[in-house]
Motif scaffolding. Structure first.
Motif, PDB file in Angstrom:
ATOM      1  N   ILE A 107       0.856  -1.191   0.000  1.00  0.00           N
ATOM      2  CA  ILE A 107       0.000   0.000   0.000  1.00  0.00           C
ATOM      3  C   ILE A 107       0.889   1.237   0.000  1.00  0.00           C
ATOM      4  CG2 ILE A 107      -1.968  -1.100   1.133  1.00  0.00           C
ATOM      5  CD1 ILE A 107      -1.072   0.296   3.763  1.00  0.00           C
ATOM      6  N   TYR A 108       0.314   2.336  -0.502  1.00  0.00           N
ATOM      7  CA  TYR A 108       1.036   3.596  -0.593  1.00  0.00           C
ATOM      8  C   TYR A 108       0.309   4.664   0.197  1.00  0.00           C
ATOM      9  CZ  TYR A 108       3.571   1.396  -4.404  1.00  0.00           C
ATOM     10  OH  TYR A 108       4.349   0.553  -5.143  1.00  0.00           O
ATOM     11  N   ASN A 109       1.065   5.631   0.667  1.00  0.00           N
ATOM     12  CA  ASN A 109       0.461   6.766   1.345  1.00  0.00           C
ATOM     13  C   ASN A 109      -0.263   7.629   0.317  1.00  0.00           C
ATOM     14  OD1 ASN A 109      -0.061   8.496   3.525  1.00  0.00           O
ATOM     15  ND2 ASN A 109       1.636   9.821   2.945  1.00  0.00           N
ATOM     16  N   ASP A 110      -1.417   8.128   0.695  1.00  0.00           N
ATOM     17  CA  ASP A 110      -2.126   9.061  -0.178  1.00  0.00           C
ATOM     18  C   ASP A 110      -2.800  10.123   0.677  1.00  0.00           C
ATOM     19  OD1 ASP A 110      -4.923   8.421   0.501  1.00  0.00           O
ATOM     20  OD2 ASP A 110      -4.571   6.530  -0.509  1.00  0.00           O
ATOM     21  N   GLY A 111      -3.168  11.196   0.051  1.00  0.00           N
ATOM     22  CA  GLY A 111      -3.796  12.292   0.776  1.00  0.00           C
ATOM     23  C   GLY A 111      -5.311  12.184   0.830  1.00  0.00           C
ATOM     24  N   MET A 112      -5.849  11.128   0.270  1.00  0.00           N
ATOM     25  CA  MET A 112      -7.306  10.993   0.173  1.00  0.00           C
ATOM     26  C   MET A 112      -7.923  10.285   1.379  1.00  0.00           C
ATOM     27  SD  MET A 112      -7.764  12.347  -2.846  1.00  0.00           S
ATOM     28  CE  MET A 112      -9.299  11.791  -3.526  1.00  0.00           C
ATOM     29  N   ASN A 113      -7.337   9.158   1.765  1.00  0.00           N
ATOM     30  CA  ASN A 113      -7.926   8.328   2.815  1.00  0.00           C
ATOM     31  C   ASN A 113      -7.345   8.671   4.180  1.00  0.00           C
ATOM     32  OD1 ASN A 113      -9.497   6.516   1.078  1.00  0.00           O
ATOM     33  ND2 ASN A 113      -7.492   5.906   0.312  1.00  0.00           N
ATOM     34  N   THR A 114      -8.194   8.594   5.191  1.00  0.00           N
ATOM     35  CA  THR A 114      -7.698   8.818   6.549  1.00  0.00           C
ATOM     36  C   THR A 114      -6.900   7.597   6.989  1.00  0.00           C
ATOM     37  OG1 THR A 114      -9.630   7.845   7.626  1.00  0.00           O
ATOM     38  CG2 THR A 114      -9.721  10.213   7.124  1.00  0.00           C
ATOM     39  N   ARG A 115      -6.016   7.815   7.949  1.00  0.00           N
ATOM     40  CA  ARG A 115      -5.221   6.701   8.456  1.00  0.00           C
ATOM     41  C   ARG A 115      -6.113   5.646   9.093  1.00  0.00           C
ATOM     42  NH1 ARG A 115      -0.682   9.636  11.888  1.00  0.00           N
ATOM     43  NH2 ARG A 115      -2.375  11.072  12.274  1.00  0.00           N
ATOM     44  N   GLU A 116      -7.163   6.101   9.771  1.00  0.00           N
ATOM     45  CA  GLU A 116      -8.083   5.166  10.426  1.00  0.00           C
ATOM     46  C   GLU A 116      -8.791   4.285   9.396  1.00  0.00           C
ATOM     47  OE1 GLU A 116      -7.967   8.463  10.993  1.00  0.00           O
ATOM     48  OE2 GLU A 116      -7.148   8.463  13.027  1.00  0.00           O
ATOM     49  N   VAL A 140       0.210 -16.313  -1.650  1.00  0.00           N
ATOM     50  CA  VAL A 140       0.104 -16.994  -2.936  1.00  0.00           C
ATOM     51  C   VAL A 140      -0.663 -16.047  -3.858  1.00  0.00           C
ATOM     52  CG1 VAL A 140       0.208 -19.322  -1.984  1.00  0.00           C
ATOM     53  CG2 VAL A 140      -2.002 -18.222  -2.282  1.00  0.00           C
ATOM     54  N   TYR A 141      -0.496 -16.233  -5.156  1.00  0.00           N
ATOM     55  CA  TYR A 141      -1.019 -15.266  -6.119  1.00  0.00           C
ATOM     56  C   TYR A 141      -2.519 -15.019  -5.987  1.00  0.00           C
ATOM     57  CZ  TYR A 141      -2.225 -12.942 -10.417  1.00  0.00           C
ATOM     58  OH  TYR A 141      -2.727 -12.051 -11.316  1.00  0.00           O
ATOM     59  N   GLU A 142      -3.298 -16.088  -5.879  1.00  0.00           N
ATOM     60  CA  GLU A 142      -4.756 -15.922  -5.856  1.00  0.00           C
ATOM     61  C   GLU A 142      -5.207 -15.065  -4.670  1.00  0.00           C
ATOM     62  OE1 GLU A 142      -3.194 -18.814  -6.272  1.00  0.00           O
ATOM     63  OE2 GLU A 142      -3.779 -19.376  -8.317  1.00  0.00           O
ATOM     64  N   ARG A 143      -4.621 -15.325  -3.509  1.00  0.00           N
ATOM     65  CA  ARG A 143      -4.993 -14.554  -2.314  1.00  0.00           C
ATOM     66  C   ARG A 143      -4.503 -13.116  -2.437  1.00  0.00           C
ATOM     67  NH1 ARG A 143      -5.606 -16.636   3.586  1.00  0.00           N
ATOM     68  NH2 ARG A 143      -6.835 -17.997   2.278  1.00  0.00           N
ATOM     69  N   ALA A 144      -3.275 -12.937  -2.914  1.00  0.00           N
ATOM     70  CA  ALA A 144      -2.727 -11.589  -3.081  1.00  0.00           C
ATOM     71  C   ALA A 144      -3.579 -10.783  -4.049  1.00  0.00           C
ATOM     72  CB  ALA A 144      -1.282 -11.672  -3.577  1.00  0.00           C
ATOM     73  N   GLU A 145      -4.006 -11.423  -5.132  1.00  0.00           N
ATOM     74  CA  GLU A 145      -4.844 -10.741  -6.118  1.00  0.00           C
ATOM     75  C   GLU A 145      -6.188 -10.347  -5.507  1.00  0.00           C
ATOM     76  OE1 GLU A 145      -5.978 -11.497 -10.738  1.00  0.00           O
ATOM     77  OE2 GLU A 145      -6.322 -13.158  -9.350  1.00  0.00           O
ATOM     78  N   MET A 146      -6.754 -11.233  -4.705  1.00  0.00           N
ATOM     79  CA  MET A 146      -8.041 -10.951  -4.057  1.00  0.00           C
ATOM     80  C   MET A 146      -7.913  -9.752  -3.100  1.00  0.00           C
ATOM     81  SD  MET A 146     -10.254 -13.490  -1.594  1.00  0.00           S
ATOM     82  CE  MET A 146      -9.016 -13.471  -0.297  1.00  0.00           C
ATOM     83  N   TYR A 147      -6.860  -9.741  -2.271  1.00  0.00           N
ATOM     84  CA  TYR A 147      -6.649  -8.620  -1.353  1.00  0.00           C
ATOM     85  C   TYR A 147      -6.408  -7.326  -2.126  1.00  0.00           C
ATOM     86  CZ  TYR A 147      -6.078 -11.992   2.478  1.00  0.00           C
ATOM     87  OH  TYR A 147      -6.258 -12.975   3.407  1.00  0.00           O
ATOM     88  N   HIS A 148      -5.585  -7.407  -3.169  1.00  0.00           N
ATOM     89  CA  HIS A 148      -5.267  -6.229  -3.978  1.00  0.00           C
ATOM     90  C   HIS A 148      -6.531  -5.618  -4.572  1.00  0.00           C
ATOM     91  CE1 HIS A 148      -4.118  -4.534  -8.008  1.00  0.00           C
ATOM     92  NE2 HIS A 148      -3.390  -3.792  -7.193  1.00  0.00           N
ATOM     93  N   LYS A 164     -10.741  -1.517  -4.577  1.00  0.00           N
ATOM     94  CA  LYS A 164     -12.167  -1.212  -4.637  1.00  0.00           C
ATOM     95  C   LYS A 164     -12.570  -0.243  -3.523  1.00  0.00           C
ATOM     96  CE  LYS A 164     -14.783  -4.549  -6.044  1.00  0.00           C
ATOM     97  NZ  LYS A 164     -15.596  -5.778  -6.134  1.00  0.00           N
ATOM     98  N   ASN A 165     -11.842  -0.291  -2.413  1.00  0.00           N
ATOM     99  CA  ASN A 165     -12.107   0.608  -1.290  1.00  0.00           C
ATOM    100  C   ASN A 165     -11.321   1.915  -1.389  1.00  0.00           C
ATOM    101  OD1 ASN A 165     -13.882  -0.548   1.072  1.00  0.00           O
ATOM    102  ND2 ASN A 165     -12.836  -2.273   0.118  1.00  0.00           N
ATOM    103  N   GLY A 166     -10.625   2.125  -2.497  1.00  0.00           N
ATOM    104  CA  GLY A 166      -9.933   3.385  -2.712  1.00  0.00           C
ATOM    105  C   GLY A 166      -8.527   3.450  -2.150  1.00  0.00           C
ATOM    106  N   ILE A 167      -7.993   2.306  -1.720  1.00  0.00           N
ATOM    107  CA  ILE A 167      -6.627   2.275  -1.197  1.00  0.00           C
ATOM    108  C   ILE A 167      -5.677   2.130  -2.387  1.00  0.00           C
ATOM    109  CG2 ILE A 167      -5.010   1.056   0.337  1.00  0.00           C
ATOM    110  CD1 ILE A 167      -7.469   2.183   1.812  1.00  0.00           C
ATOM    111  N   ILE A 168      -4.656   2.987  -2.435  1.00  0.00           N
ATOM    112  CA  ILE A 168      -3.672   2.890  -3.511  1.00  0.00           C
ATOM    113  C   ILE A 168      -2.720   1.755  -3.155  1.00  0.00           C
ATOM    114  CG2 ILE A 168      -1.831   4.062  -4.763  1.00  0.00           C
ATOM    115  CD1 ILE A 168      -3.293   6.693  -4.153  1.00  0.00           C
ATOM    116  N   CYS A 169      -2.707   0.731  -4.000  1.00  0.00           N
ATOM    117  CA  CYS A 169      -1.907  -0.450  -3.714  1.00  0.00           C
ATOM    118  C   CYS A 169      -1.435  -1.096  -5.000  1.00  0.00           C
ATOM    119  CB  CYS A 169      -2.727  -1.454  -2.893  1.00  0.00           C
ATOM    120  SG  CYS A 169      -4.248  -1.991  -3.697  1.00  0.00           S
ATOM    121  N   ASP A 170      -0.497  -2.015  -4.855  1.00  0.00           N
ATOM    122  CA  ASP A 170      -0.079  -2.800  -6.004  1.00  0.00           C
ATOM    123  C   ASP A 170       0.251  -4.205  -5.568  1.00  0.00           C
ATOM    124  OD1 ASP A 170       2.442  -2.555  -4.878  1.00  0.00           O
ATOM    125  OD2 ASP A 170       3.308  -1.410  -6.520  1.00  0.00           O
ATOM    126  N   LEU A 171       0.484  -5.035  -6.572  1.00  0.00           N
ATOM    127  CA  LEU A 171       0.737  -6.464  -6.390  1.00  0.00           C
ATOM    128  C   LEU A 171       2.010  -6.767  -7.163  1.00  0.00           C
ATOM    129  CD1 LEU A 171      -0.334  -9.313  -5.611  1.00  0.00           C
ATOM    130  CD2 LEU A 171      -1.695  -9.230  -7.680  1.00  0.00           C
TER     131      LEU A 171
END
Length: 112
Positions: free
Chosen positions: A40-49, A85-93, A98-105
């Motif tokens: 995950i990456y820091n962004d100015g959009m989402n609160t830390r909570e 494992v890939y399938e789980r990582a892809e699901m979490y990613h 979808k929740n607006g968290i900036i992330c990558d796999l």
């Protein structure tokens, strides 16, 4: 293509199948191990909570681990959520995205 005069044409089986099977086997080797990191990456959009709550609800981290991961992203700009494992990582990613968290796999080199 083989024809027997007035009989219907018989098509030869394409040779692509062997190549496709080899590619699928290589993909299974790559996706079967725990060599994928969700970051995950820091962004100015989402609160830390909100980020910490998403990590608890989606990934299943404990509240303390979620808080520490979120703070690492907040302070350093990036944090590794976990290696899966890939399938789980892809699901979490996908769920985090979808929740607006900036992330990558990313694949992890097992030798490193």
């Amino acid at each position: 293509v083989k024809t027997g005069g007035a009989a219907p044409a018989i098509l030869d089986r394409p040779l692509v199948e062997k190549d496709q099977r080899k590619a699928e086997e290589k993909a299974k080797d790559r996706v079967g191990n725990e060599g994928w990191e969700v970051r995950i990456y820091n962004d100015g959009m989402n609160t830390r909570e909100f980020v910490a709550r998403c990590l608890v609800q989606i990934v299943g981290l404990s509240e303390m681990s979620a808080y520490q991961t979120m703070m690492q992203a907040h302070q350093n700009g990036i944090a590794v959520v976990g290696r899966y494992v890939y399938e789980r990582a892809e699901m979490y990613h996908e769920a985090l995205k979808k929740n607006g968290i900036i992330c990558d796999l990313v694949p992890v080199d097992e030798d490193a």
